[in-house]
Design a protein around this motif. Structure first.
Motif, PDB file in Angstrom:
ATOM      1  N   LYS A 212       0.814  -1.211   0.000  1.00 13.66           N
ATOM      2  CA  LYS A 212       0.000   0.000   0.000  1.00 13.66           C
ATOM      3  C   LYS A 212       0.853   1.268   0.000  1.00 13.66           C
ATOM      4  O   LYS A 212       0.540   2.237  -0.693  1.00 13.66           O
ATOM      5  CB  LYS A 212      -0.931  -0.023   1.219  1.00 13.66           C
ATOM      6  CG  LYS A 212      -2.022   1.002   1.178  1.00 13.66           C
ATOM      7  CD  LYS A 212      -3.003   0.793   2.325  1.00 13.66           C
ATOM      8  CE  LYS A 212      -4.179   1.728   2.235  1.00 13.66           C
ATOM      9  NZ  LYS A 212      -5.161   1.493   3.310  1.00 13.66           N
ATOM     10  N   GLU A 213       1.933   1.277   0.768  1.00 10.87           N
ATOM     11  CA  GLU A 213       2.790   2.464   0.830  1.00 10.87           C
ATOM     12  C   GLU A 213       3.510   2.696  -0.499  1.00 10.87           C
ATOM     13  O   GLU A 213       3.636   3.833  -0.951  1.00 10.87           O
ATOM     14  CB  GLU A 213       3.799   2.340   1.975  1.00 10.87           C
ATOM     15  CG  GLU A 213       4.795   3.486   2.060  1.00 10.87           C
ATOM     16  CD  GLU A 213       4.167   4.883   2.124  1.00 10.87           C
ATOM     17  OE1 GLU A 213       4.821   5.843   1.658  1.00 10.87           O
ATOM     18  OE2 GLU A 213       3.034   5.041   2.615  1.00 10.87           O
ATOM     19  N   GLU A 214       3.949   1.624  -1.136  1.00 13.02           N
ATOM     20  CA  GLU A 214       4.612   1.760  -2.443  1.00 13.02           C
ATOM     21  C   GLU A 214       3.633   2.306  -3.478  1.00 13.02           C
ATOM     22  O   GLU A 214       3.990   3.160  -4.285  1.00 13.02           O
ATOM     23  CB  GLU A 214       5.185   0.417  -2.901  1.00 13.02           C
ATOM     24  CG  GLU A 214       5.873   0.462  -4.247  1.00 13.02           C
ATOM     25  CD  GLU A 214       7.107   1.348  -4.324  1.00 13.02           C
ATOM     26  OE1 GLU A 214       7.478   1.750  -5.450  1.00 13.02           O
ATOM     27  OE2 GLU A 214       7.716   1.649  -3.276  1.00 13.02           O
TER      28      GLU A 214
ATOM     29  N   ASP B  85      -8.104  -2.499   0.993  1.00  9.77           N
ATOM     30  CA  ASP B  85      -8.228  -3.743   1.757  1.00  9.77           C
ATOM     31  C   ASP B  85      -9.227  -4.704   1.108  1.00  9.77           C
ATOM     32  O   ASP B  85      -8.942  -5.898   0.965  1.00  9.77           O
ATOM     33  CB  ASP B  85      -8.629  -3.449   3.205  1.00  9.77           C
ATOM     34  CG  ASP B  85      -7.529  -2.700   3.960  1.00  9.77           C
ATOM     35  OD1 ASP B  85      -6.339  -2.861   3.604  1.00  9.77           O
ATOM     36  OD2 ASP B  85      -7.858  -1.956   4.897  1.00  9.77           O
ATOM     37  N   LYS B  86     -10.382  -4.187   0.712  1.00 13.50           N
ATOM     38  CA  LYS B  86     -11.378  -5.031   0.054  1.00 13.50           C
ATOM     39  C   LYS B  86     -10.845  -5.581  -1.263  1.00 13.50           C
ATOM     40  O   LYS B  86     -11.007  -6.768  -1.569  1.00 13.50           O
ATOM     41  CB  LYS B  86     -12.666  -4.233  -0.192  1.00 13.50           C
ATOM     42  CG  LYS B  86     -13.784  -5.049  -0.800  1.00 13.50           C
ATOM     43  CD  LYS B  86     -15.055  -4.227  -0.988  1.00 13.50           C
ATOM     44  CE  LYS B  86     -16.154  -5.083  -1.592  1.00 13.50           C
ATOM     45  NZ  LYS B  86     -17.384  -4.300  -1.820  1.00 13.50           N
ATOM     46  N   LEU B  87     -10.188  -4.739  -2.027  1.00 14.32           N
ATOM     47  CA  LEU B  87      -9.631  -5.153  -3.311  1.00 14.32           C
ATOM     48  C   LEU B  87      -8.615  -6.273  -3.134  1.00 14.32           C
ATOM     49  O   LEU B  87      -8.609  -7.248  -3.891  1.00 14.32           O
ATOM     50  CB  LEU B  87      -9.004  -3.948  -4.008  1.00 14.32           C
ATOM     51  CG  LEU B  87      -8.581  -4.103  -5.451  1.00 14.32           C
ATOM     52  CD1 LEU B  87      -9.732  -4.571  -6.330  1.00 14.32           C
ATOM     53  CD2 LEU B  87      -8.042  -2.781  -5.982  1.00 14.32           C
ATOM     54  N   HIS B  88      -7.770  -6.177  -2.128  1.00 17.36           N
ATOM     55  CA  HIS B  88      -6.763  -7.212  -1.917  1.00 17.36           C
ATOM     56  C   HIS B  88      -7.355  -8.507  -1.373  1.00 17.36           C
ATOM     57  O   HIS B  88      -6.827  -9.593  -1.649  1.00 17.36           O
ATOM     58  CB  HIS B  88      -5.597  -6.663  -1.085  1.00 17.36           C
ATOM     59  CG  HIS B  88      -4.687  -5.852  -1.945  1.00 17.36           C
ATOM     60  ND1 HIS B  88      -5.019  -4.590  -2.388  1.00 17.36           N
ATOM     61  CD2 HIS B  88      -3.505  -6.147  -2.519  1.00 17.36           C
ATOM     62  CE1 HIS B  88      -4.061  -4.144  -3.168  1.00 17.36           C
ATOM     63  NE2 HIS B  88      -3.138  -5.067  -3.278  1.00 17.36           N
TER      64      HIS B  88
ATOM     65  N   ALA C 262       6.426  -6.599  -6.520  1.00 15.57           N
ATOM     66  CA  ALA C 262       6.749  -5.578  -7.518  1.00 15.57           C
ATOM     67  C   ALA C 262       7.120  -4.236  -6.901  1.00 15.57           C
ATOM     68  O   ALA C 262       7.153  -3.232  -7.602  1.00 15.57           O
ATOM     69  CB  ALA C 262       5.565  -5.416  -8.470  1.00 15.57           C
ATOM     70  N   ASP C 263       7.438  -4.209  -5.612  1.00 20.17           N
ATOM     71  CA  ASP C 263       7.846  -2.946  -5.002  1.00 20.17           C
ATOM     72  C   ASP C 263       9.155  -2.451  -5.605  1.00 20.17           C
ATOM     73  O   ASP C 263       9.351  -1.257  -5.791  1.00 20.17           O
ATOM     74  CB  ASP C 263       8.007  -3.101  -3.485  1.00 20.17           C
ATOM     75  CG  ASP C 263       6.666  -3.188  -2.768  1.00 20.17           C
ATOM     76  OD1 ASP C 263       5.623  -2.960  -3.400  1.00 20.17           O
ATOM     77  OD2 ASP C 263       6.680  -3.494  -1.559  1.00 20.17           O
TER      78      ASP C 263
END
Length: 189
Positions: A95-97, A127-130, A152-153
């Motif tokens: 999420k941060e990336e 969150d829901k998407l993941h 993929a970060d």
């Protein structure tokens, strides 16, 4: 994919279906984009989008979603049984990336064309998407069409992992160069 013969590689990025495509079965446009024998086709945002968005938005019933899962599994089985190698890759970033990459697109004028305001709406549902991604991967990873999750970060590490996966897949396929016996002994004057 740049190290391969570009004449035999085709990439299709699937956008939202057109009005005409909405009138046909959602897998029809995927079928049209399949390459023939000896070709590699790369599909970006495939038929899985037709699961992700209805699950995210709640636009299909549980029965309709279950039917799509079954259709996708059957479709990929059919591809495998007819000689296609199905390689499914999920590029995972944290999420941060993702926040940093979106902000970079806003902050750097030469990257602004890549930014879409809808990305911010989608990010609100991270969150829901993941959870949806995890469900899709769990329900549709089959021996004949497994999912490969690549971190993929870091773009260089992502590219290396993807290249290794492609190489391993091509080695497993035991491809052979086409022979041209009619050229044996031919001399160019």
């Amino acid at each position: 994919m740049s190290g391969l013969n570009p004449g035999k590689i085709r990439t299709t990025a699937f956008k939202a279906p057109s009005s005409d495509e909405k009138l046909e079965h959602y897998l029809a446009r995927i079928r049209r984009a399949l390459g023939g024998k000896g070709n590699i086709t790369v599909h970006i945002r495939t038929h899985y989008e037709d699961l992700i968005h209805p699950l995210l938005d709640g636009t299909l019933s549980k029965n309709q979603i279950d039917k799509r899962y079954k259709e996708i599994i059957a479709f990929e089985r059919e591809l495998s049984e007819t000689g296609y190698t199905v390689l499914k890759v999920f590029l995972a970033i944290d999420k941060e990336e993702q926040r940093a990459r979106l902000q970079d697109r806003i902050d750097k004028p030469h990257k602004r064309a890549k930014f879409d305001m809808d990305d911010l709406k989608t990010r609100e549902q991270w969150d829901k998407l993941h959870r949806i991604y995890a469900e899709i991967i769990a329900r549709t990873s089959m021996p004949y069409a497994p999912w490969h999750v690549i971190g993929a970060d870091s773009e260089p590490r992502r590219n290396l992992a993807f290249a290794k996966l492609i190489r391993k897949t091509l080695e497993f396929m035991r491809l052979k160069l086409r022979e041209f016996p009619e050229l044996d002994g031919v001399k160019v004057q």
